[in-house]
Design an enzyme around this catalytic site. Structure first.
Site, PDB file in Angstrom:
ATOM      1  N   CYS A 164      42.315  32.141  43.253  1.00  8.21           N
ATOM      2  CA  CYS A 164      41.223  31.396  43.891  1.00  8.21           C
ATOM      3  C   CYS A 164      40.798  30.110  43.169  1.00  8.21           C
ATOM      4  O   CYS A 164      40.531  29.106  43.846  1.00  8.21           O
ATOM      5  CB  CYS A 164      40.023  32.301  44.127  1.00  8.21           C
ATOM      6  SG  CYS A 164      39.726  33.569  42.901  1.00  8.21           S
ATOM      7  N   ARG A 179      47.641  40.738  35.253  1.00  8.64           N
ATOM      8  CA  ARG A 179      46.396  41.312  34.747  1.00  8.64           C
ATOM      9  C   ARG A 179      46.717  42.378  33.704  1.00  8.64           C
ATOM     10  O   ARG A 179      47.633  43.177  33.881  1.00  8.64           O
ATOM     11  CB  ARG A 179      45.582  41.917  35.897  1.00  8.64           C
ATOM     12  CG  ARG A 179      45.191  40.871  36.940  1.00  8.64           C
ATOM     13  CD  ARG A 179      44.384  41.459  38.068  1.00  8.64           C
ATOM     14  NE  ARG A 179      44.121  40.466  39.092  1.00  8.64           N
ATOM     15  CZ  ARG A 179      43.532  40.710  40.259  1.00  8.64           C
ATOM     16  NH1 ARG A 179      43.137  41.951  40.529  1.00  8.64           N
ATOM     17  NH2 ARG A 179      43.335  39.754  41.132  1.00  8.64           N
ATOM     18  N   GLN A 231      49.873  38.795  45.163  1.00  9.27           N
ATOM     19  CA  GLN A 231      48.805  38.976  46.146  1.00  9.27           C
ATOM     20  C   GLN A 231      49.133  38.200  47.415  1.00  9.27           C
ATOM     21  O   GLN A 231      49.620  37.070  47.348  1.00  9.27           O
ATOM     22  CB  GLN A 231      47.477  38.449  45.602  1.00  9.27           C
ATOM     23  CG  GLN A 231      46.849  39.296  44.513  1.00  9.27           C
ATOM     24  CD  GLN A 231      45.489  38.742  44.124  1.00  9.27           C
ATOM     25  OE1 GLN A 231      45.345  37.560  43.838  1.00  9.27           O
ATOM     26  NE2 GLN A 231      44.479  39.596  44.125  1.00  9.27           N
ATOM     27  N   HIS A 266      42.365  31.857  51.354  1.00  9.88           N
ATOM     28  CA  HIS A 266      40.974  31.436  51.217  1.00  9.88           C
ATOM     29  C   HIS A 266      40.621  30.530  52.383  1.00  9.88           C
ATOM     30  O   HIS A 266      41.405  29.659  52.761  1.00  9.88           O
ATOM     31  CB  HIS A 266      40.750  30.719  49.880  1.00  9.88           C
ATOM     32  CG  HIS A 266      40.943  31.632  48.712  1.00  9.88           C
ATOM     33  ND1 HIS A 266      42.129  31.689  48.001  1.00  9.88           N
ATOM     34  CD2 HIS A 266      40.126  32.563  48.157  1.00  9.88           C
ATOM     35  CE1 HIS A 266      42.023  32.609  47.049  1.00  9.88           C
ATOM     36  NE2 HIS A 266      40.830  33.156  47.129  1.00  9.88           N
ATOM     37  N   LYS A 296      31.127  42.050  51.733  1.00 12.16           N
ATOM     38  CA  LYS A 296      32.560  42.182  51.994  1.00 12.16           C
ATOM     39  C   LYS A 296      32.835  43.308  52.980  1.00 12.16           C
ATOM     40  O   LYS A 296      31.996  44.184  53.213  1.00 12.16           O
ATOM     41  CB  LYS A 296      33.329  42.435  50.706  1.00 12.16           C
ATOM     42  CG  LYS A 296      33.012  43.768  50.038  1.00 12.16           C
ATOM     43  CD  LYS A 296      33.917  44.033  48.840  1.00 12.16           C
ATOM     44  CE  LYS A 296      33.573  45.366  48.171  1.00 12.16           C
ATOM     45  NZ  LYS A 296      34.543  45.733  47.118  1.00 12.16           N
TER      46      LYS A 296
END
Length: 415
Positions: A89, A118, A136, A140, A220
């Site tokens: 992002c 990660r 992923q 966006h 969300k």
């Protein structure tokens, strides 16, 4: 296991890092190609961003302060600190800032299959479900407040379209609302929450409400899918974000000429390609639908005299996008069929002198058994159609009398 022959991790490379083998890579490429085409058709633009960035970017985004435990250590480059990316992002926020946007430019929809890294403790790693490096299916959306509900409806429509293609049609949805500690005004939280809830109602989907369960930066929607035996898997997320536009000072010029912050929406449909592939294997027990099968058609020559014909057929099939292999023909026919079925090849074609002379193929389905004889062109056209439309091959051809053996290698096989 089948999963292991398609993907695995390598001890010498380190834990949680996935290697995609040739057959697994074929499946992944088909998943990604479908995903990209569906997004382009849905009004998204596909983008690519770097794998590392200056540490200052992650300080601006807040990830370094709030997510440091989930990030790998920094590396030094020319006396500056760089960070391998745990998220996509911040890169999209930088791209938004490249130029001053007008309200007429919005909504902007950017999609990326972005690989992130990660840090996970070795004891928490688990197959494809929890890894350290994964891709992923990120997107966006930057929009005006009044555009938000329609954008969320479009996201839910696209999510349904994509998941249905893979056989997932039952969902459990949860709307998570404002927690005690949150950024953003009461008005923007209420507007965003109403937009999410309104989109769910417009879709007619049942949903639960997790009061106070939202992230500190926005409400969300979480979507769980149900697999063939009723297990639920967390999959898709649609997340409003009032934090990053503030941190990156994102602006657009409103109709009145003032500078305003856009609404930012994070969304992922698969979550990650690796985890979704693991769910897909579990759902179909490794028996992939025809359009995803690494090898869709296997040609089984019963005599060396038809080898050249088999390779001509394979060449034509590949031109039509059908994935085909030619068996080496070293085994008796029954063994060739058993091998192909164990490899979960959906369609087999027995090729003998009869087929060579008539330019046809004797077709066998792994699930349905003997399908009869087809002319070469008719069979390849139907397989190509099934591939394009994500349908299974169920057409029956002309039934013929049992063949005479072409060689000692051929033998009768019961369906």
């Amino acid at each position: 296991s089948l999963t292991h022959t398609h993907t695995n991790t390598q001890e010498d490379a380190g834990g949680g890092l996935v290697f995609w083998h040739p057959k697994g890579s074929i499946i992944r490429r088909n998943i990604e190609d479908f995903w990209k085409n569906a997004h382009v058709d849905g009004g998204y633009e596909v983008v690519y961003t770097p794998h590392i960035a200056n540490l200052n970017l992650w300080k601006t985004s807040g990830h370094f302060d709030f997510y440091q435990e989930g990030m790998f250590d920094q590396m030094e480059v020319e006396n500056e600190q760089y960070q391998i990316k745990p998220m996509n992002c911040p890169f999209h926020c930088l791209m938004f800032k490249d130029e001053l946007r007008s309200y007429r430019d919005l909504p902007i929809r950017w999609a990326e299959l972005g690989t992130v890294y990660r840090y996970e403790r070795s004891g928490t790693l688990h197959g494809l479900m929890r890894v350290r490096g994964f891709t992923q299916d990120d997107a966006h959306i930057y929009c005006l407040p009044e555009q938000l509900k329609d954008e969320i409806v479009s996201v839910l429509e696209l999510t349904q379209e994509i998941l249905t293609r893979f056989g997932f049609t039952e969902y459990e949805l949860m709307l998570s609302t404002r927690p005690e500690k949150a950024v953003g005004s009461d008005d923007i939280w209420e507007q965003a929450t109403n937009a999410l809830e309104g989109a769910l109602k417009e879709k007619g989907w049942k949903y639960g409400i997790d009061e106070g369960g939202g992230a500190f930066y926005g409400p969300k929607i979480d979507l769980k899918i149900k697999d063939a035996i009723g297990r639920q898997w967390q999959c898709s997320t649609v997340q409003c974000d009032f934090n990053l536009p503030e941190r990156f000072e994102l602006e657009y010029v409103s109709a009145e000429g003032s500078r305003e912050r856009p609404i930012m929406v994070h969304r992922a449909i698969f979550g990650s390609i690796e985890r979704f592939f693991g769910i897909l294997v579990e759902n179909c027990a490794g028996d992939f639908p025809f359009w995803l099968a690494p090898t869709q058609l296997k040609l089984l020559p019963v005599t060396d005299a038809v080898q050249d014909y088999c390779y001509e057929v394979a060449k034509k099939a590949k031109k039509l996008g059908v994935r085909v292999e030619v068996d080496r023909g070293n085994e008796r026919l029954a063994k060739q069929i058993r091998n192909a079925e164990q490899q979960r090849v959906p369609i087999m074609a027995v090729v003998g002198m009869q087929e060579l002379e008539s330019q046809s193929l004797a077709v066998r389905s792994r699930k349905l058994g003997d399908m009869g004889s087809f002319s070469l062109d008719d069979l390849l056209a139907e397989l190509a159609r099934c591939n394009d439309d994500a349908e299974e091959f169920v057409v029956e051809g002309e039934k013929k009398e049992p063949r005479e053996k072409d060689t000692k290698k051929e033998e009768t096989v019961e369906a």
